[in-house]
Enzyme design. Structure first.
Site, PDB file in Angstrom:
ATOM      1  N   GLY A 117       1.143  87.922 -53.230  1.00 38.06           N
ATOM      2  CA  GLY A 117       0.060  88.229 -52.302  1.00 38.06           C
ATOM      3  C   GLY A 117       0.480  89.292 -51.310  1.00 38.06           C
TER       4      GLY A 117
ATOM      5  N   THR B  50      -3.494  79.596 -43.980  1.00 40.20           N
ATOM      6  CA  THR B  50      -4.501  79.124 -43.040  1.00 40.20           C
ATOM      7  C   THR B  50      -5.656  78.462 -43.781  1.00 40.20           C
ATOM      8  OG1 THR B  50      -5.655  81.254 -43.042  1.00 40.20           O
ATOM      9  CG2 THR B  50      -3.912  80.935 -41.399  1.00 40.20           C
TER      10      THR B  50
ATOM     11  N   HIS C 280     -12.274  90.072 -37.583  1.00 36.68           N
ATOM     12  CA  HIS C 280     -11.437  90.299 -38.767  1.00 36.68           C
ATOM     13  C   HIS C 280     -12.179  91.149 -39.799  1.00 36.68           C
ATOM     14  CE1 HIS C 280      -8.930  86.987 -37.218  1.00 36.68           C
ATOM     15  NE2 HIS C 280      -7.976  87.509 -37.963  1.00 36.68           N
TER      16      HIS C 280
ATOM     17  N   LYS D  79     -12.232  88.547 -45.142  1.00 34.30           N
ATOM     18  CA  LYS D  79     -11.699  87.246 -44.706  1.00 34.30           C
ATOM     19  C   LYS D  79     -12.709  86.151 -45.042  1.00 34.30           C
ATOM     20  CE  LYS D  79      -9.582  84.861 -40.776  1.00 34.30           C
ATOM     21  NZ  LYS D  79      -8.424  84.421 -41.580  1.00 34.30           N
TER      22      LYS D  79
END
Length: 262
Positions: free
Chosen positions: A11, A100, A155, A159
């Site tokens: 990633g 997250t 963001h 996202k």
């Protein structure tokens, strides 16, 4: 020399950490794990990170990937976290978690693992965000109840979760001073006057913004705006590596980036 494994290695964050490790004199990457369906399976992590052949092939098996590591950094997806922590417990490897959007199952897995190994989990690995949270706490204690707290985060358009983990962390900072605070994620229509208990937590999405977070402290006749802006994704990788260096050798338990800051 600290031996490091990366989970979620292919990633964006995994490859950033790998690139920074190539510049480090005290960290050796010994394992790389990614999703079994990842088309980059079998490729050399060093080559993927643009730093040359390391002889560390990306594999699907967390237990094999963590073998021989002192610490493992996870930037993957919430569904993959329990298996990662199971492997870390089995191999007795310290864990640093930057993933997250974690639900109850993943958080329960963190708590279980922390009884056997040291686990550092931060919803934002930025050292600056940690200091921002501390400033919010200090400001609220000094300003008192006349000042309202509101949180705004921005963001990039890709996202997928909202509010951000950092916004949640900043709300926790507010709540640590004002235990009665309740997060309010939207206002629409005839909602009535703002109550003393609510703290607005608002998310904006668009463009390529890496991450902006502002805490507004609004009082009678004045306001304070405390802002953190991320201008380079390397800052999250630097924070994760600082956490990794710190957590090696620590007793089992659950730690935060604040602990790593000392």
């Amino acid at each position: 020399m600290i031996k490091l494994a990366l989970h979620g290695a292919t990633g964006r964050m995994g490859l950033t950490i790998a690139r920074l490790c190539a510049e480090s004199k005290d960290i050796e990457v010994v394992g790389a794990v990614s999703h079994p369906n990842d088309p980059l399976q079998g490729r050399d992590l060093g080559e993927l990170a643009g730093v040359g052949n390391w002889g560390v092939a990306v594999g699907p098996d967390a237990e094999a990937g963590l073998l021989g590591a002192d610490v493992a950094i996870d930037f993957s997806l919430p569904p993959a976290l329990p298996a990662f922590l199971h492997a870390a417990r089995k191999q007795k490897v310290a864990a640093v978690i930057g993933t997250t959007g974690l639900g109850p199952e993943a958080i329960a897995a963190i708590d279980t693992a922390a009884r056997e190994i040291p686990v550092l989990w931060a919803q934002n690995m930025s050292l600056g965000v940690q200091v921002l949270a501390e400033l919010v706490q200090q400001a609220l204690r000094r300003l008192g109840s006349d000042f309202d707290a509101e949180i705004l985060e921005i963001h990039h358009r890709r996202k997928v979760d909202a509010p951000s983990g950092t916004a949640k962390r900043l709300f926790e900072a507010v709540q640590s001073v004002r235990a009665e605070s309740k997060a309010l994620h939207a206002r629409d229509g005839q909602v009535g006057a703002r109550t003393n208990e609510e703290t607005g937590v608002v998310a904006i999405r668009g463009g390529d913004v890496i991450g902006d977070h502002t805490v507004y402290l609004l009082g009678p006749g004045e306001r304070i705006e405390l802002t953190h802006r991320a201008t380079n994704r390397d800052l999250f990788a630097h924070g994760a590596l600082r956490g990794a260096r710190w957590v090696v050798g620590k007793a089992p338990g659950r730690y935060t980036i604040a602990d790593a800051l000392g």
